[in-house]
Write an enzyme that holds these catalytic residues in place. Sequence first.
Site, PDB file in Angstrom:
ATOM      1  N   ASP A  33      42.576  24.465  40.084  1.00  0.00           N
ATOM      2  CA  ASP A  33      41.862  25.824  40.136  1.00  0.00           C
ATOM      3  C   ASP A  33      40.738  25.869  41.328  1.00  0.00           C
ATOM      4  O   ASP A  33      39.879  24.935  41.294  1.00  0.00           O
ATOM      5  CB  ASP A  33      41.273  26.188  38.921  1.00  0.00           C
ATOM      6  CG  ASP A  33      41.025  27.628  38.827  1.00  0.00           C
ATOM      7  OD1 ASP A  33      41.840  28.292  37.915  1.00  0.00           O
ATOM      8  OD2 ASP A  33      40.190  28.122  39.394  1.00  0.00           O
ATOM      9  N   ILE A  34      40.786  26.900  42.113  1.00  0.00           N
ATOM     10  CA  ILE A  34      39.781  26.992  43.155  1.00  0.00           C
ATOM     11  C   ILE A  34      38.331  27.046  42.549  1.00  0.00           C
ATOM     12  O   ILE A  34      37.426  26.841  43.372  1.00  0.00           O
ATOM     13  CB  ILE A  34      40.076  28.207  44.029  1.00  0.00           C
ATOM     14  CG1 ILE A  34      39.741  27.784  45.549  1.00  0.00           C
ATOM     15  CG2 ILE A  34      39.682  29.416  43.654  1.00  0.00           C
ATOM     16  CD1 ILE A  34      40.169  28.863  46.655  1.00  0.00           C
ATOM     17  N   ASN A  89      46.050  33.518  29.885  1.00  0.00           N
ATOM     18  CA  ASN A  89      45.385  35.034  29.928  1.00  0.00           C
ATOM     19  C   ASN A  89      46.598  35.834  29.988  1.00  0.00           C
ATOM     20  O   ASN A  89      47.428  35.681  31.265  1.00  0.00           O
ATOM     21  CB  ASN A  89      44.398  35.033  30.809  1.00  0.00           C
ATOM     22  CG  ASN A  89      43.225  34.244  30.486  1.00  0.00           C
ATOM     23  OD1 ASN A  89      42.822  33.908  29.429  1.00  0.00           O
ATOM     24  ND2 ASN A  89      42.656  33.563  31.730  1.00  0.00           N
ATOM     25  N   GLY A  95      42.060  38.913  30.495  1.00  0.00           N
ATOM     26  CA  GLY A  95      41.342  38.289  31.405  1.00  0.00           C
ATOM     27  C   GLY A  95      42.054  37.957  32.525  1.00  0.00           C
ATOM     28  O   GLY A  95      41.934  37.047  33.209  1.00  0.00           O
ATOM     29  N   GLN A  96      43.564  38.400  32.370  1.00  0.00           N
ATOM     30  CA  GLN A  96      44.570  37.928  33.655  1.00  0.00           C
ATOM     31  C   GLN A  96      44.099  38.427  34.945  1.00  0.00           C
ATOM     32  O   GLN A  96      44.036  39.488  34.962  1.00  0.00           O
ATOM     33  CB  GLN A  96      45.890  38.113  33.105  1.00  0.00           C
ATOM     34  CG  GLN A  96      47.006  37.400  34.277  1.00  0.00           C
ATOM     35  CD  GLN A  96      48.111  37.731  33.811  1.00  0.00           C
ATOM     36  OE1 GLN A  96      48.579  38.512  32.837  1.00  0.00           O
ATOM     37  NE2 GLN A  96      48.994  37.131  34.675  1.00  0.00           N
ATOM     38  N   HIS A 102      50.652  31.713  34.433  1.00  0.00           N
ATOM     39  CA  HIS A 102      49.939  30.245  34.750  1.00  0.00           C
ATOM     40  C   HIS A 102      49.538  30.011  33.475  1.00  0.00           C
ATOM     41  O   HIS A 102      48.899  30.576  32.686  1.00  0.00           O
ATOM     42  CB  HIS A 102      48.926  30.287  35.842  1.00  0.00           C
ATOM     43  CG  HIS A 102      48.233  31.488  35.737  1.00  0.00           C
ATOM     44  ND1 HIS A 102      48.338  32.737  36.116  1.00  0.00           N
ATOM     45  CD2 HIS A 102      46.721  31.435  35.536  1.00  0.00           C
ATOM     46  CE1 HIS A 102      47.382  33.545  36.053  1.00  0.00           C
ATOM     47  NE2 HIS A 102      46.224  32.694  35.627  1.00  0.00           N
ATOM     48  N   HIS A 104      46.161  27.328  32.299  1.00  0.00           N
ATOM     49  CA  HIS A 104      45.338  26.739  32.684  1.00  0.00           C
ATOM     50  C   HIS A 104      45.082  25.377  31.801  1.00  0.00           C
ATOM     51  O   HIS A 104      45.054  25.280  30.463  1.00  0.00           O
ATOM     52  CB  HIS A 104      43.851  27.294  32.370  1.00  0.00           C
ATOM     53  CG  HIS A 104      43.803  28.676  32.948  1.00  0.00           C
ATOM     54  ND1 HIS A 104      42.687  28.768  34.079  1.00  0.00           N
ATOM     55  CD2 HIS A 104      44.340  29.903  32.586  1.00  0.00           C
ATOM     56  CE1 HIS A 104      42.965  30.099  34.400  1.00  0.00           C
ATOM     57  NE2 HIS A 104      43.778  30.765  33.647  1.00  0.00           N
TER      58      HIS A 104
HETATM   59  P1  AMP Z   1      43.512  34.133  35.295  1.00  0.00           P
HETATM   60  O1  AMP Z   1      42.268  34.848  35.511  1.00  0.00           O
HETATM   61  O2  AMP Z   1      44.058  33.573  34.072  1.00  0.00           O
HETATM   62  O3  AMP Z   1      44.674  34.953  35.843  1.00  0.00           O
HETATM   63  O4  AMP Z   1      43.482  32.794  36.359  1.00  0.00           O
HETATM   64  C1  AMP Z   1      43.346  32.864  37.688  1.00  0.00           C
HETATM   65  C2  AMP Z   1      42.856  31.673  38.163  1.00  0.00           C
HETATM   66  O5  AMP Z   1      43.068  31.462  39.506  1.00  0.00           O
HETATM   67  C3  AMP Z   1      41.419  31.834  38.001  1.00  0.00           C
HETATM   68  O6  AMP Z   1      40.900  30.576  37.398  1.00  0.00           O
HETATM   69  C4  AMP Z   1      41.089  31.381  39.409  1.00  0.00           C
HETATM   70  O7  AMP Z   1      39.758  30.556  39.897  1.00  0.00           O
HETATM   71  C5  AMP Z   1      42.269  31.037  40.136  1.00  0.00           C
HETATM   72  N1  AMP Z   1      42.507  31.080  41.589  1.00  0.00           N
HETATM   73  C6  AMP Z   1      42.471  32.304  42.264  1.00  0.00           C
HETATM   74  N2  AMP Z   1      42.636  31.863  43.495  1.00  0.00           N
HETATM   75  C7  AMP Z   1      43.017  30.690  43.853  1.00  0.00           C
HETATM   76  C8  AMP Z   1      43.594  29.748  44.826  1.00  0.00           C
HETATM   77  N3  AMP Z   1      43.694  30.294  46.057  1.00  0.00           N
HETATM   78  N4  AMP Z   1      43.912  28.553  44.640  1.00  0.00           N
HETATM   79  C9  AMP Z   1      43.588  27.967  43.189  1.00  0.00           C
HETATM   80  N5  AMP Z   1      43.094  28.915  42.254  1.00  0.00           N
HETATM   81  C10 AMP Z   1      42.754  30.022  42.510  1.00  0.00           C
END
Ligand code: AMP
Length: 116
Positions: A33-34, A89, A95-96, A102, A104
């Site tokens: 995760d970024i 999420n 909170g998606q 995906h 986590h």
């Molecule tokens: P969600 O809020 O459950 O949809 O999770 C989305 C997740 O994607 C968040 O934890 C972000 O930090 C992560 N995210 C967003 N952009 C990127 C990216 N380019 N590379 C890796 N993770 C990312």
Amino acid sequence: MPMLTDNLFLKIINKEIPAKVVYEDDQCLAFHDIGPKAPVHVLIIPKKVIPTHDAITEADAPLIGHLHVVAARLATQFGLTDGYRLVINCNNQGGQTVPHLHIHLMGGRDFLWPPG
Ligand code: AMP
């Protein structure tokens, strides 16, 4: 909070934007995760586009099972022997922020219950 609009993860699957990939096979991809919320924070995603958890169908059951097998294997690989948290999420109230299913995988610290 970012809007549930652009499918960023499809771009990662298609290698249009970079990611720190930790696992890949024909069905799924896993990458860091970024914005990590724990010492280990990996996202496991299907290559098939399933926008949200509530879009899963019976036909997806083997794929969803596979994502969990990969999550368990990665948890072992990252040494999360004391436990870990899996989160999916769903939609706005869940909170998606990225409209591509995906999981986590988070570990390396204690987690509260109930979550915020
Ligand atoms: P969600 O809020 O459950 O949809 O999770 C989305 C997740 O994607 C968040 O934890 C972000 O930090 C992560 N995210 C967003 N952009 C990127 C990216 N380019 N590379 C890796 N993770 C990312």
